[in-house]
Design a protein around this motif. Structure first.
Motif, PDB file in Angstrom:
ATOM      1  N   GLY A 105       1.597  -1.079   0.228  1.00  0.00           N
ATOM      2  CA  GLY A 105      -0.334  -0.387  -0.306  1.00  0.00           C
ATOM      3  C   GLY A 105       0.396   1.250   0.150  1.00  0.00           C
ATOM      4  N   TYR A 106      -0.199   2.200  -0.684  1.00  0.00           N
ATOM      5  CA  TYR A 106       0.640   3.336  -0.099  1.00  0.00           C
ATOM      6  C   TYR A 106       1.516   4.261   1.391  1.00  0.00           C
ATOM      7  CZ  TYR A 106       2.045   8.712  -1.461  1.00  0.00           C
ATOM      8  OH  TYR A 106       2.872   9.636  -1.313  1.00  0.00           O
ATOM      9  N   ASP A 107       0.622   4.008   2.390  1.00  0.00           N
ATOM     10  CA  ASP A 107       1.307   4.481   3.649  1.00  0.00           C
ATOM     11  C   ASP A 107       2.188   3.670   3.403  1.00  0.00           C
ATOM     12  OD1 ASP A 107      -0.498   6.654   3.648  1.00  0.00           O
ATOM     13  OD2 ASP A 107      -1.699   5.377   4.931  1.00  0.00           O
ATOM     14  N   GLY A 108       2.237   2.549   3.742  1.00  0.00           N
ATOM     15  CA  GLY A 108       3.291   1.167   4.214  1.00  0.00           C
ATOM     16  C   GLY A 108       4.393   1.270   3.763  1.00  0.00           C
ATOM     17  N   SER A 109       4.467   1.672   1.966  1.00  0.00           N
ATOM     18  CA  SER A 109       5.207   1.828   1.575  1.00  0.00           C
ATOM     19  C   SER A 109       6.125   3.273   1.672  1.00  0.00           C
ATOM     20  CB  SER A 109       5.185   1.879  -0.311  1.00  0.00           C
ATOM     21  OG  SER A 109       4.738   1.272  -0.547  1.00  0.00           O
ATOM     22  N   ARG A 110       5.304   4.233   2.337  1.00  0.00           N
ATOM     23  CA  ARG A 110       6.425   5.415   2.207  1.00  0.00           C
ATOM     24  C   ARG A 110       6.783   5.234   4.031  1.00  0.00           C
ATOM     25  NH1 ARG A 110       5.327  10.911   1.434  1.00  0.00           N
ATOM     26  NH2 ARG A 110       5.383  10.982   3.317  1.00  0.00           N
ATOM     27  N   GLY A 111       5.989   4.789   4.727  1.00  0.00           N
ATOM     28  CA  GLY A 111       6.874   3.922   5.746  1.00  0.00           C
ATOM     29  C   GLY A 111       7.534   3.122   5.850  1.00  0.00           C
ATOM     30  N   THR A 114      11.460   5.443   3.727  1.00  0.00           N
ATOM     31  CA  THR A 114      11.579   6.052   5.155  1.00  0.00           C
ATOM     32  C   THR A 114      12.554   5.315   6.213  1.00  0.00           C
ATOM     33  OG1 THR A 114       9.760   6.773   5.912  1.00  0.00           O
ATOM     34  CG2 THR A 114      10.734   8.006   4.026  1.00  0.00           C
ATOM     35  N   GLY A 132       0.270   8.477  -7.793  1.00  0.00           N
ATOM     36  CA  GLY A 132       1.145   7.677  -6.153  1.00  0.00           C
ATOM     37  C   GLY A 132       2.566   7.409  -6.801  1.00  0.00           C
ATOM     38  N   LYS A 135       4.765  10.016  -6.762  1.00  0.00           N
ATOM     39  CA  LYS A 135       5.048  10.474  -4.984  1.00  0.00           C
ATOM     40  C   LYS A 135       5.733   9.744  -4.623  1.00  0.00           C
ATOM     41  CE  LYS A 135       0.533  13.540  -4.414  1.00  0.00           C
ATOM     42  NZ  LYS A 135      -0.360  13.301  -4.019  1.00  0.00           N
ATOM     43  N   LEU A 136       6.312   8.873  -4.480  1.00  0.00           N
ATOM     44  CA  LEU A 136       6.983   7.573  -4.037  1.00  0.00           C
ATOM     45  C   LEU A 136       8.101   7.564  -4.836  1.00  0.00           C
ATOM     46  CD1 LEU A 136       4.926   4.284  -3.019  1.00  0.00           C
ATOM     47  CD2 LEU A 136       5.521   6.026  -1.442  1.00  0.00           C
ATOM     48  N   HIS A 169       1.236  -0.496  -4.577  1.00  0.00           N
ATOM     49  CA  HIS A 169       2.492  -0.540  -4.407  1.00  0.00           C
ATOM     50  C   HIS A 169       3.345  -1.084  -3.271  1.00  0.00           C
ATOM     51  CE1 HIS A 169       1.889   3.765  -5.757  1.00  0.00           C
ATOM     52  NE2 HIS A 169       0.530   3.640  -4.932  1.00  0.00           N
TER      53      HIS A 169
END
Length: 206
Positions: A105-111, A114, A132, A135-136, A169
């Motif tokens: 997922g988007y939020d999981g990938s962002r975390g 980073t 999306g 942004k990633l 993602h």
């Protein structure tokens, strides 16, 4: 770490590490079959992981020489190798999910991008929305530069492998699954474009 063994490519005659080669075997009825896991019994042969190598081996009758007898090379052998490589790569992602080394997922990938431990791979659905992914891409450029991106599976293929619909993602953490996935991506790149599109055509990640 186990040192990769070298084998001779039947198409070119050159030696290379197994990580860049595909093993093929002969079935009991004399049909040449891909052996992606290199575990089928009996005599085997090795060929460079590319469509060009398969075509060269067929043209030079290298399979017959390798198996020292008449064997049948099925039409579409390169396509079948590609299919099996892709299926095995997707199964590796399933193993990584169960091991807790795959963010989805988007939020999981962002975390995961980073996190203190840099990711090993990013996987983006080939038919996912560009916004999306962009942004990633920007986030990864600053937080985890150089992380390879696989973009050769559709959202449907990823979802089927992971038991979850709408998968676009993914971020794969370092570990045995990432190592195996990287080898498979290197081989798959000889049969299809595996990375993001570039202005000069499809990029291939290895």
């Amino acid at each position: 770490m186990k040192t990769p063994r070298t084998r001779r490519c039947i198409a070119s005659g050159e030696t290379a590490h197994e990580a860049s080669l595909i093993r093929v075997a002969a079935s009991p009825d004399g049909m040449v079959v891909p052996d992606i896991a290199a575990k089928l019994p009996g005599r085997g042969a090795w060929i460079s992981a590319s469509r060009e190598a398969v075509a060269t081996a067929i043209r030079r009758k290298a399979f017959q020489r390798a198996f020292e007898g008449p064997v049948t090379v099925p039409e579409g052998l390169a396509d079948e190798i590609e299919r099996q490589l892709a299926a095995r790569a997707l199964s590796i992602l399933g193993l990584a999910r169960r091991a807790g080394r795959l963010a989805m997922g988007y939020d999981g990938s962002r975390g995961a991008i980073t996190a203190s431990l840099p990711p090993a791979w990013r996987i983006e659905a080939s038919d996912g929305a560009a916004d999306g992914r962009r942004k990633l891409d920007q986030l990864a450029h600053g937080a985890a530069p150089g992380v390879p991106v696989a973009m050769c599976f559709s959202a449907g293929e990823l979802g089927a492998a992971l038991g979850r619909s709408g998968v676009v993602h993914l971020v794969l953490s370092p570990g045995p699954e990432a190592a195996a996935f990287g080898v498979l991506m290197g081989k798959l790149a000889g049969f299809r474009a595996t990375g993001p599109q570039t202005p000069d055509g499809p990029a291939r990640e290895s």
